[in-house]
Enzyme design. Sequence first.
Site, mmCIF file in Angstrom:
data_model
loop_
_atom_site.group_PDB
_atom_site.id
_atom_site.type_symbol
_atom_site.label_atom_id
_atom_site.label_comp_id
_atom_site.label_asym_id
_atom_site.label_seq_id
_atom_site.Cartn_x
_atom_site.Cartn_y
_atom_site.Cartn_z
ATOM 1 N N CYS A 70 0.797 -1.229 0.000
ATOM 2 C CA CYS A 70 0.000 0.000 0.000
ATOM 3 C C CYS A 70 0.831 1.282 0.000
ATOM 4 C CB CYS A 70 -0.974 -0.007 1.178
ATOM 5 S SG CYS A 70 -0.207 -0.238 2.797
ATOM 6 N N HIS A 71 2.131 1.183 0.169
ATOM 7 C CA HIS A 71 2.985 2.382 0.269
ATOM 8 C C HIS A 71 4.214 2.187 -0.596
ATOM 9 C CE1 HIS A 71 5.732 5.313 2.222
ATOM 10 N NE2 HIS A 71 4.620 5.952 2.514
ATOM 11 N N PHE A 72 4.223 2.397 -1.763
ATOM 12 C CA PHE A 72 3.229 2.918 -2.696
ATOM 13 C C PHE A 72 3.040 1.866 -3.778
ATOM 14 C CE2 PHE A 72 5.494 6.607 -1.019
ATOM 15 C CZ PHE A 72 4.455 7.420 -0.605
ATOM 16 N N VAL A 77 7.939 1.102 -0.619
ATOM 17 C CA VAL A 77 8.931 1.571 0.345
ATOM 18 C C VAL A 77 8.286 1.531 1.732
ATOM 19 C CG1 VAL A 77 8.308 4.005 -0.040
ATOM 20 C CG2 VAL A 77 10.544 3.437 0.906
#
Length: 172
Positions: A70-72, A77
Amino acid sequence: MTINQDSFTKEELLACSRGELFGPGNSQLPAPNMLMMDRIVKISEEDGEHGKGVIIAELDITPDLWFFDCHFPGDPVMPGCLGLDAMWQLVGFFLGWCGGPGKGRALGVGEVKFSGQILPTAKKVTYKIDMKRVIKRKLFMGIGDGEVSVDGRVIYQAKDLKVGLFQDTSNF
């Protein structure tokens, strides 16, 4: 309750997240997924840059860790705030390990610098907290300087991480 032990396994950290390590109502680590370490490899009240204590923990990095999805999307990361939270988790753990009563709450940080990132290709994150001060009064509080390293390279630094232990958090 003081624990006479200088390292902790994942199973022991999970027991801490359930409130079983330092006793009911005392310092806890968060449960997975917010538990940001797999083991504590060293904890001491005498060592560290300031002679007030040190705690060193590790997190094994695998590409399937939840935050990479979810990041990203397309640019995975580890969020820097999770590394900062891990350092607060360790200061709170140190206070509980020292016998401090109450529930831990992050109280602030003086300065944070990010100079790198944690990618899914990394192998290991190491957290190190050098305690600067432990206050053992009505408020049990710790202040420490921390760093986060990935595969041996320091990428985050934090000065004056503050965590307090509170008997009552209802008005916090």
